[in-house]
Design a protein around this motif. Structure first.
Motif, PDB file in Angstrom:
ATOM      1  N   GLY A  21     -26.892 -18.960  23.190  1.00  0.00           N
ATOM      2  CA  GLY A  21     -27.760 -19.782  24.037  1.00  0.00           C
ATOM      3  C   GLY A  21     -28.957 -18.997  24.551  1.00  0.00           C
ATOM      4  O   GLY A  21     -30.087 -19.493  24.548  1.00  0.00           O
ATOM      5  N   GLY A  22     -28.705 -17.739  24.978  1.00  0.00           N
ATOM      6  CA  GLY A  22     -29.808 -16.907  25.448  1.00  0.00           C
ATOM      7  C   GLY A  22     -30.803 -16.633  24.345  1.00  0.00           C
ATOM      8  O   GLY A  22     -32.021 -16.682  24.563  1.00  0.00           O
ATOM      9  N   GLY A  23     -30.289 -16.370  23.151  1.00  0.00           N
ATOM     10  CA  GLY A  23     -31.171 -16.129  22.009  1.00  0.00           C
ATOM     11  C   GLY A  23     -31.996 -17.348  21.663  1.00  0.00           C
ATOM     12  O   GLY A  23     -33.170 -17.244  21.296  1.00  0.00           O
ATOM     13  N   ARG A 131     -37.480  -6.709  15.957  1.00  0.00           N
ATOM     14  CA  ARG A 131     -36.069  -7.136  15.872  1.00  0.00           C
ATOM     15  C   ARG A 131     -35.884  -8.655  15.898  1.00  0.00           C
ATOM     16  O   ARG A 131     -35.001  -9.178  15.202  1.00  0.00           O
ATOM     17  CB  ARG A 131     -35.260  -6.508  17.005  1.00  0.00           C
ATOM     18  N   PRO A 132     -36.656  -9.400  16.695  1.00  0.00           N
ATOM     19  CA  PRO A 132     -36.459 -10.859  16.703  1.00  0.00           C
ATOM     20  C   PRO A 132     -36.683 -11.513  15.344  1.00  0.00           C
ATOM     21  O   PRO A 132     -36.279 -12.663  15.130  1.00  0.00           O
ATOM     22  CB  PRO A 132     -37.504 -11.348  17.716  1.00  0.00           C
ATOM     23  N   PHE A 133     -37.309 -10.783  14.399  1.00  0.00           N
ATOM     24  CA  PHE A 133     -37.593 -11.347  13.079  1.00  0.00           C
ATOM     25  C   PHE A 133     -36.621 -10.824  12.018  1.00  0.00           C
ATOM     26  O   PHE A 133     -36.777 -11.122  10.836  1.00  0.00           O
ATOM     27  CB  PHE A 133     -39.028 -11.007  12.670  1.00  0.00           C
ATOM     28  N   TYR A 134     -35.638 -10.062  12.448  1.00  0.00           N
ATOM     29  CA  TYR A 134     -34.708  -9.404  11.521  1.00  0.00           C
ATOM     30  C   TYR A 134     -33.956 -10.421  10.661  1.00  0.00           C
ATOM     31  O   TYR A 134     -33.801 -10.238   9.450  1.00  0.00           O
ATOM     32  CB  TYR A 134     -33.722  -8.552  12.325  1.00  0.00           C
ATOM     33  N   LYS A 135     -33.478 -11.489  11.267  1.00  0.00           N
ATOM     34  CA  LYS A 135     -32.658 -12.464  10.544  1.00  0.00           C
ATOM     35  C   LYS A 135     -33.496 -13.469   9.750  1.00  0.00           C
ATOM     36  O   LYS A 135     -32.985 -14.081   8.806  1.00  0.00           O
ATOM     37  CB  LYS A 135     -31.767 -13.216  11.529  1.00  0.00           C
ATOM     38  N   THR A 136     -34.752 -13.629  10.117  1.00  0.00           N
ATOM     39  CA  THR A 136     -35.587 -14.637   9.458  1.00  0.00           C
ATOM     40  C   THR A 136     -36.517 -14.041   8.404  1.00  0.00           C
ATOM     41  O   THR A 136     -37.065 -14.773   7.586  1.00  0.00           O
ATOM     42  CB  THR A 136     -36.441 -15.386  10.502  1.00  0.00           C
ATOM     43  N   GLU A 151     -27.594   0.145  13.986  1.00  0.00           N
ATOM     44  CA  GLU A 151     -28.577  -0.926  14.172  1.00  0.00           C
ATOM     45  C   GLU A 151     -28.172  -2.207  13.449  1.00  0.00           C
ATOM     46  O   GLU A 151     -28.300  -3.304  14.003  1.00  0.00           O
ATOM     47  CB  GLU A 151     -29.953  -0.470  13.686  1.00  0.00           C
ATOM     48  N   HIS A 152     -27.693  -2.093  12.226  1.00  0.00           N
ATOM     49  CA  HIS A 152     -27.357  -3.288  11.441  1.00  0.00           C
ATOM     50  C   HIS A 152     -26.196  -4.065  12.040  1.00  0.00           C
ATOM     51  O   HIS A 152     -26.001  -5.248  11.734  1.00  0.00           O
ATOM     52  CB  HIS A 152     -27.042  -2.904   9.997  1.00  0.00           C
ATOM     53  N   ILE A 153     -25.427  -3.408  12.907  1.00  0.00           N
ATOM     54  CA  ILE A 153     -24.325  -4.089  13.599  1.00  0.00           C
ATOM     55  C   ILE A 153     -24.813  -4.692  14.915  1.00  0.00           C
ATOM     56  O   ILE A 153     -24.552  -5.859  15.220  1.00  0.00           O
ATOM     57  CB  ILE A 153     -23.166  -3.113  13.866  1.00  0.00           C
ATOM     58  N   ASP A 158     -28.075 -11.809  19.291  1.00  0.00           N
ATOM     59  CA  ASP A 158     -29.405 -12.362  19.540  1.00  0.00           C
ATOM     60  C   ASP A 158     -30.042 -11.759  20.782  1.00  0.00           C
ATOM     61  O   ASP A 158     -31.248 -11.511  20.818  1.00  0.00           O
ATOM     62  CB  ASP A 158     -29.320 -13.887  19.696  1.00  0.00           C
ATOM     63  N   LEU A 159     -29.243 -11.517  21.817  1.00  0.00           N
ATOM     64  CA  LEU A 159     -29.791 -10.925  23.039  1.00  0.00           C
ATOM     65  C   LEU A 159     -30.240  -9.492  22.793  1.00  0.00           C
ATOM     66  O   LEU A 159     -31.248  -9.047  23.341  1.00  0.00           O
ATOM     67  CB  LEU A 159     -28.757 -10.971  24.162  1.00  0.00           C
TER      68      LEU A 159
END
Length: 304
Positions: A21-23, A131-136, A151-153, A158-159
């Motif tokens: 939710g925070g993310g 980092r906020p763009f890591y998954k996208t 880092e990868h863990i 999301d927070l």
């Protein structure tokens, strides 16, 4: 035992929900940024379609005026420079763009010692801004994974991805235009003039400094990717006040590289000796930036 398991399960669900939710809230704030550092990153990664892109640190951000390149070369221009960032950030931005857009020309502003072997560990940590763009934006993951072994863990949270971003995430909603206005196309103009400076410029000549194998390799990958996509690459060293650079290990290495056009203003006395063109010793002011961009555009035109 069963009661403990239930409590742990409830706690896990709560923490997962809090993180998710925070993310979600932070990402909505990110995507609606009116300007600032994250707006600039989002535009570079997802929306930039300009013919000419500029990468680099604060010198790139302050010294390169997109309008001057557009008027001189006829190329639409976006300045993706970011103060306080280094090679891992520049390359990550380019990788994050993927094949979505391939610019005709790329200018990379570098310092005359940027490949020098010294402690560069903070360079990867600073790239953690992305980092906020890591998954996208999957192509940036190998670069950000170098921040630390875990880092990868950690980035699965999301927070955590927004952990060091709150200030730059929220600032544009309170103070707009701090990092330049949208119409400036990524340029961050610096007004004002440094105090009167006297004396002869300092001569820099140090050709025996060791280069960092890690950053040489990363830089060559960056240039190789650009060349393989058919992009014309210009490596530029912008001038600093009161310092004439005659020779460095980095400069010698750049002169030996293939696939680039090196334009070196670090010994250009027209700029180096005129304090009126500078905000401080490392950055040109608005007048200086325009004059420098005009001179650089002329050099580029001769090499296109």
């Amino acid at each position: 035992m069963k009661r403990l398991f239930i409590k742990l399960l409830i706690l896990s669900v709560f923490l997962f929900g809090l993180d998710w939710g925070g993310g979600l809230i932070l990402r909505r704030i990110l995507n609606n940024s009116p300007d600032g550092r994250y707006y600039k990153a989002i535009y570079t990664l997802d929306s930039s379609t300009e013919d000419l892109l500029i990468f680099g640190s604060s010198r790139a951000e302050a010294n390169y005026v997109p309008d001057e390149f557009r008027e001189s070369l006829g190329f639409s221009t976006w300045n993706a420079g970011r103060g306080g960032q280094f090679l891992p950030f520049w390359y990550s931005l380019y990788l994050g763009m993927g094949k979505r857009h391939i610019p005709k020309v790329v200018i990379i502003n570098v310092e005359n010692d940027f490949l020098k072997a010294k402690d560069r560990s903070s360079a990867f940590e600073r790239a953690g801004f992305l980092r906020p763009f890591y998954k996208t934006h999957l192509p940036i993951q190998p670069i950000l994974d170098k921040i630390s072994k875990s880092e990868h863990i950690m980035i699965k949270s999301d927070l955590y991805a927004f952990n060091s971003s709150f200030y730059y995430l929220l600032r544009p909603f309170v103070f707009q235009g701090v990092d330049g206005k949208r119409e400036d196309m990524g340029w961050k103009p610096l007004s004002g003039t440094m105090a009167l400076q006297k004396g002869k410029p300092k001569i820099v000549k140090e050709s025996d400094s060791e280069l960092s194998p890690l950053f040489v390799e990363l830089f060559e990958k960056f240039v190789s990717d650009l060349n393989s996509n058919g992009t014309k690459v210009f490596i530029c060293i912008s001038p600093d006040f009161g310092r004439i650079v005659q020779e460095t290990s980095t400069l010698n290495y750049l002169k030996s590289m293939k696939g680039i056009n090196l334009i070196d203003f670090s010994s250009n006395t027209e700029f180096i000796t005129n304090y009126k063109l500078y905000k401080d010793r490392d950055h040109l002011n608005i007048q200086g930036a325009r004059l420098f961009s005009q001179a650089l555009a002329k050099e580029i035109a001769e090499n296109l």
